[in-house]
Write a protein that holds these residues in place. Sequence first.
Motif, mmCIF file in Angstrom:
data_model
loop_
_atom_site.group_PDB
_atom_site.id
_atom_site.type_symbol
_atom_site.label_atom_id
_atom_site.label_comp_id
_atom_site.label_asym_id
_atom_site.label_seq_id
_atom_site.Cartn_x
_atom_site.Cartn_y
_atom_site.Cartn_z
ATOM 1 N N GLY A 162 0.786 -1.214 0.000
ATOM 2 C CA GLY A 162 0.000 0.000 0.000
ATOM 3 C C GLY A 162 0.822 1.270 0.000
ATOM 4 O O GLY A 162 0.270 2.357 -0.166
ATOM 5 N N MET A 163 2.136 1.153 0.177
ATOM 6 C CA MET A 163 2.990 2.335 0.230
ATOM 7 C C MET A 163 3.538 2.662 -1.164
ATOM 8 O O MET A 163 3.801 1.771 -1.972
ATOM 9 C CB MET A 163 4.138 2.125 1.216
ATOM 10 C CG MET A 163 3.688 1.940 2.652
ATOM 11 S SD MET A 163 5.055 1.582 3.795
ATOM 12 C CE MET A 163 5.929 3.142 3.744
ATOM 13 N N ILE A 204 10.525 10.385 -0.418
ATOM 14 C CA ILE A 204 9.211 10.969 -0.152
ATOM 15 C C ILE A 204 8.144 9.886 -0.315
ATOM 16 O O ILE A 204 8.160 9.131 -1.288
ATOM 17 C CB ILE A 204 8.929 12.134 -1.112
ATOM 18 C CG1 ILE A 204 9.942 13.261 -0.869
ATOM 19 C CG2 ILE A 204 7.510 12.655 -0.931
ATOM 20 C CD1 ILE A 204 9.801 14.408 -1.836
ATOM 21 N N GLN A 205 7.218 9.815 0.638
ATOM 22 C CA GLN A 205 6.111 8.863 0.541
ATOM 23 C C GLN A 205 4.916 9.559 -0.097
ATOM 24 O O GLN A 205 4.515 10.648 0.311
ATOM 25 C CB GLN A 205 5.726 8.320 1.914
ATOM 26 C CG GLN A 205 4.637 7.257 1.840
ATOM 27 C CD GLN A 205 4.410 6.568 3.165
ATOM 28 O OE1 GLN A 205 5.258 6.601 4.051
ATOM 29 N NE2 GLN A 205 3.277 5.923 3.311
ATOM 30 N N LEU A 206 4.339 8.909 -1.120
ATOM 31 C CA LEU A 206 3.186 9.441 -1.828
ATOM 32 C C LEU A 206 1.957 8.600 -1.502
ATOM 33 O O LEU A 206 2.047 7.540 -0.880
ATOM 34 C CB LEU A 206 3.457 9.465 -3.331
ATOM 35 C CG LEU A 206 4.734 10.213 -3.767
ATOM 36 C CD1 LEU A 206 4.947 10.063 -5.260
ATOM 37 C CD2 LEU A 206 4.650 11.673 -3.387
ATOM 38 N N ASN A 207 0.793 9.050 -1.969
ATOM 39 C CA ASN A 207 -0.460 8.377 -1.643
ATOM 40 C C ASN A 207 -1.351 8.290 -2.872
ATOM 41 O O ASN A 207 -1.369 9.189 -3.717
ATOM 42 C CB ASN A 207 -1.209 9.151 -0.546
ATOM 43 C CG ASN A 207 -0.367 9.332 0.697
ATOM 44 O OD1 ASN A 207 -0.265 8.461 1.534
ATOM 45 N ND2 ASN A 207 0.268 10.504 0.806
ATOM 46 N N TYR A 208 -2.090 7.177 -2.947
ATOM 47 C CA TYR A 208 -3.047 6.984 -4.043
ATOM 48 C C TYR A 208 -4.247 6.211 -3.502
ATOM 49 O O TYR A 208 -4.088 5.166 -2.878
ATOM 50 C CB TYR A 208 -2.405 6.201 -5.190
ATOM 51 C CG TYR A 208 -3.159 6.289 -6.499
ATOM 52 C CD1 TYR A 208 -2.621 6.986 -7.575
ATOM 53 C CD2 TYR A 208 -4.403 5.686 -6.681
ATOM 54 C CE1 TYR A 208 -3.283 7.077 -8.787
ATOM 55 C CE2 TYR A 208 -5.080 5.779 -7.889
ATOM 56 C CZ TYR A 208 -4.518 6.469 -8.933
ATOM 57 O OH TYR A 208 -5.173 6.569 -10.128
ATOM 58 N N LEU A 263 -0.007 12.803 -7.879
ATOM 59 C CA LEU A 263 0.477 14.095 -7.398
ATOM 60 C C LEU A 263 -0.606 14.846 -6.640
ATOM 61 O O LEU A 263 -0.356 15.440 -5.594
ATOM 62 C CB LEU A 263 0.972 14.941 -8.579
ATOM 63 C CG LEU A 263 2.158 14.390 -9.372
ATOM 64 C CD1 LEU A 263 2.619 15.416 -10.387
ATOM 65 C CD2 LEU A 263 3.302 14.001 -8.453
ATOM 66 N N ARG A 264 -1.821 14.805 -7.160
ATOM 67 C CA ARG A 264 -2.899 15.542 -6.506
ATOM 68 C C ARG A 264 -3.226 14.959 -5.132
ATOM 69 O O ARG A 264 -3.466 15.687 -4.175
ATOM 70 C CB ARG A 264 -4.140 15.523 -7.396
ATOM 71 C CG ARG A 264 -4.007 16.444 -8.610
ATOM 72 C CD ARG A 264 -5.269 16.501 -9.419
ATOM 73 N NE ARG A 264 -5.219 17.581 -10.404
ATOM 74 C CZ ARG A 264 -6.188 17.844 -11.277
ATOM 75 N NH1 ARG A 264 -7.278 17.097 -11.288
ATOM 76 N NH2 ARG A 264 -6.067 18.841 -12.126
#
Length: 518
Positions: free
Chosen positions: A30-31, A97-101, A141-142
């Motif tokens: 999930g990361m 950097i950790q991102l999210n979706y 990105l959003r």
Amino acid sequence: MSSTYSILVITSGKGSMLYSDRESHHLEKGMIMFVPAGTPTKIDCSPWAESDLQYYKLDLGVAEVKEDISDHSFTIIKAEQHEFLKEIKAQEAFPLIQLNYSPWSSCLEALEQILRQQVTGDWLEQWEVQLRFQEWFRALLRQSDPETDAPDDRARVQSSIRYIGDHYDQTITVDELAADIGLTRASYTRQFKRITGKLPLDYVNTVRLERSKQLLQLTDDRIHEIAQNVGFSSEYYFGRRFKQYAGISPGLYRRHHRQEVRVFAPYLEDFLLAVGIKPVLQCSHHSWGRQHYLGLDDVPEFDVSQMDAEFNLGNEPDFIMLDKGYHRWNLDRFEQVAPTFYVEQLGEDWRSILRSTADVLGKVDRVQDVIGAYEDKALEAKGRLTRYMRGQTVAFLRISASDITLYGDQQGYVGPVIYQDLGLTPHSRVQQWTRHERRISIGLEQLSQLDADHLLITFDTGDSSEPGDERELLDRDEWKRLPAVKNGNVYEVDFMSWMNYGVISHGKKIEDILRFMA
């Protein structure tokens, strides 16, 4: 160390990433991690994880935005990428950097589509791959904007997951887990499942059961002591959950890790041999014969096509393994003879079947070397084939006296090996006709349209009344007019090694293709 910016999308397992030789970051399903160019990284899989660490890795090549691009939305997306990467360069002190979706299922679906289509030779489909990636990257990105609340909630749930890993042996309730991080039970459960793929208590039990496996292997503790040590109050409940999870009882699991076992595993012998176990019997079929490619000449045969066949004296197994085809041969009748393990995974997921086999038979230490050797073999073969084939198209046919079967490029015995592992290009008809199917039957009219550069074929004698009936197609004009036939690019392969799953079977496929095409 990558020369480009990279994105890692963790799809299963747990591990850690050491970066810049100084800091470590936890990794789990999930990361999504952004790694700037030039950052040295080392990724390790956690030995306690229930499954191996797996992830997508996307390397980003930044293109310049041209002023004359007519698609305004595409220009905006490119500009957003430039602004994002410009900001990254300014944050030299924060190299990871950790991102999210969200939702996670949509993230994986988009990446799977990109992966499936990236090998296409059609320029329109290649353009669609680029557009799909741009849409995915824009959403990433959003959703990773620091002004949104979702990343904070996600970070809190991940801290809760780490808490479970440290306190699995204690009483844990969903209400307490949710309250500890300031979420409602419903919101916590929803986000927890999005990240891990499991409900919270199912995840807790998975952690406990994986730890119990280690204790069963490494200690002489009694079963009820192990149950208590990992957080189960009842030995009975622990035993029931363990069998649901591992497929066998805790006691049998321990015995298999400490002594050799006599195994009967029809059409799964490939997996036994891969982890170093010779079966007590090998399956055979009155029409197809036995799996000669396995080299089990000294092992007695058991004809699965005889629906009432029994074990002979001296050949009784201690343990039985069956795949999803056991109903076809009425093999569940042997449940009373010996403990029986049912393989749940589909054949395409042969790595998971191999791990399950090794796990229940006490050979876990062999698995990674076996899989690694196969992947090295496939990678080397892919490199050779890329030089020789140069985009030439391939199709695979199974021919019997009554049918012509075309195999797909995504599923089945052959597609994942020849088109994915080896990177060969499927003929356009293969992709069109077999979409979402392992295989389809085709007629002579469709066969005439199969103008692939190369044809791999195998003959199925199951419907033959007389020897050679299955080869009558070779005398038809429709067959003789095919370009591959005219050019001598038709290759006959062994039926049993190609119509099977398993690391040995797939290794034979690679060897055959190299012999024919490289």
